[in-house]
Design an enzyme around this catalytic site. Structure first.
Site, PDB file in Angstrom:
ATOM      1  N   CYS A  50      15.073  41.640  56.484  1.00 44.31           N
ATOM      2  CA  CYS A  50      14.887  41.787  54.975  1.00 44.31           C
ATOM      3  C   CYS A  50      14.791  40.397  54.398  1.00 44.31           C
ATOM      4  CB  CYS A  50      16.681  41.997  54.612  1.00 44.31           C
ATOM      5  SG  CYS A  50      17.419  43.626  55.235  1.00 44.31           S
ATOM      6  N   HIS A 101      16.656  40.905  47.032  1.00 45.65           N
ATOM      7  CA  HIS A 101      16.520  42.069  48.063  1.00 45.65           C
ATOM      8  C   HIS A 101      17.251  43.082  47.824  1.00 45.65           C
ATOM      9  CE1 HIS A 101      16.271  44.459  51.635  1.00 45.65           C
ATOM     10  NE2 HIS A 101      17.426  43.914  52.015  1.00 45.65           N
ATOM     11  N   ASN A 113      16.233  51.069  50.463  1.00 45.46           N
ATOM     12  CA  ASN A 113      16.064  49.534  51.133  1.00 45.46           C
ATOM     13  C   ASN A 113      14.736  49.635  51.900  1.00 45.46           C
ATOM     14  OD1 ASN A 113      16.038  47.098  52.441  1.00 45.46           O
ATOM     15  ND2 ASN A 113      18.321  47.427  53.192  1.00 45.46           N
TER      16      ASN A 113
END
Length: 352
Positions: free
Chosen positions: A116, A279, A309
């Protein structure tokens, strides 16, 4: 001395839209359950056998390169961030070079495995290359194809409902305008809880890090049989695992910390931010960070509702979409921040 500017942005998401209701057909979950915990309504899945992290990266890259006013051959270095590469090796950087048709330039290609946080890590690395004068047109890409390796059963719902596919890219160049471009980047990690958000197999660990887990490896005296072994399909350790509560707790602590670190270094305070692009891990995390920094809605950009995501791709996708929507303007103070597996986290502060 020069600093680094983002000269072009671009993103690509697959056509196939997968809603929460679609997932309800294959696992015991609900639209309400998913929205309440993550804010996600739908995500995109790539076409099997036709799209890969590299092909999606190429589509995003073409847009970013064109917006930077360049030709593909002008790119002199590639940085590719992903946790879902086409191959275990070689990395996607060289595959992207080939996909773009620029192998004759023989430029360097670097692959980053920071999940991430991959895009922010890549941005920091590229910034150093640009400021040193080593490269002038760096292509930085985050691309993920999560749908190829998720557990689409009730057993895996806690993880599988969260992730989607897509790619985002930026072109980075030097700028000599004082006070413009990337002002500061900050990178951190803590491997204490590495296995709490991880894909444990295939791998070369042989059970070393988790001695109490029975992976079902064959006897140690046999050659090989650690990376891939007969019991791998039975123990399901090739599916990602996550301690959601622990990740949430760490994220809502480290996100604000690393953002404040960047602001402090550059002599700014939260209210100076024109746009925060976090993020896209979980809408609840982003909302918690927004509240802790006392930022109004118009200063935080979220699109996890549409894409889920997309780990390393989430920030460049969101940044590109925000730019297209006119939410990123020349002179704006833009903050990027990420937290993810490892644990790793980081931030970047940019004067657009």
């Amino acid at each position: 001395m020069s600093s680094t500017k983002i000269a072009g942005v671009g993103f690509y998401v697959p056509e196939q839209v997968v809603t929460n209701f679609d997932l309800m057909k294959v696992m015991d979950t609900s639209d309400e359950w998913i929205r309440e915990r993550s804010g996600i309504v739908e995500r995109r899945y790539a076409k099997k056998h036709e799209e890969t992290p590299t092909t999606m990266a190429a589509e995003a890259s073409k847009i970013a390169i064109e917006r930077a006013g360049l030709q593909k051959e002008d790119i002199d270095f590639i940085i590719f961030a992903t946790l879902s590469p086409d191959y275990y090796f070689p990395g996607c950087g060289v595959l992207l070079q080939r996909e773009l048709g620029i192998t004759k330039t023989e430029i360097g290609a670097l692959d980053i495995r920071n999940q991430c946080s991959g895009f922010v890590y890549g941005l920091s690395v590229a910034d150093q290359f640009i400021k040193s004068g080593m490269y002038k047109n760096i292509l930085l890409v985050g691309s993920e194809m999560h749908s190829m390796g998720l557990d689409f059963t009730t057993r895996g719902r806690g993880v599988s409902v969260l992730f989607g596919d897509g790619a985002g890219a930026v072109v980075l160049q030097p700028t000599f305008e004082e006070g413009r471009g990337i002002l500061t980047t900050h990178l951190h990690s803590d491997g204490t809880h590495a296995e709490e958000l991880a894909m444990l197999s295939p791998g070369s660990h042989g059970g070393y890090h988790l001695p109490d887990v029975d992976f079902g490896f064959p006897p140690a005296e046999e050659l090989g049989e650690i990376f891939v072994y007969d019991n791998l399909l039975n123990n399901k350790t090739y599916y990602p695992v996550m301690d959601g509560q622990l990740v949430f707790k760490k994220a809502v602590t480290k996100f604000p910390e690393v953002i404040m670190e960047a602001l402090s270094k550059a002599g700014h305070i939260p209210e100076d931010i024109d746009l925060l692009v976090p993020h896209q891990a979980n809408l609840r995390i982003a909302q918690f960070v927004q509240k802790s920094l006392k930022l109004p809605d118009e200063k935080v950009f979220n699109n996890i509702m549409k894409y889920g995501n997309t780990t390393a791709a989430s920030i460049p996708i969101a940044l590109s979409e925000a730019w297209e929507a006119g939410k990123v303007k020349e002179g704006d103070l833009v903050c990027l921040a990420a937290f993810g597996s490892g644990f790793t986290w980081g931030s970047a502060l940019i004067r657009w």
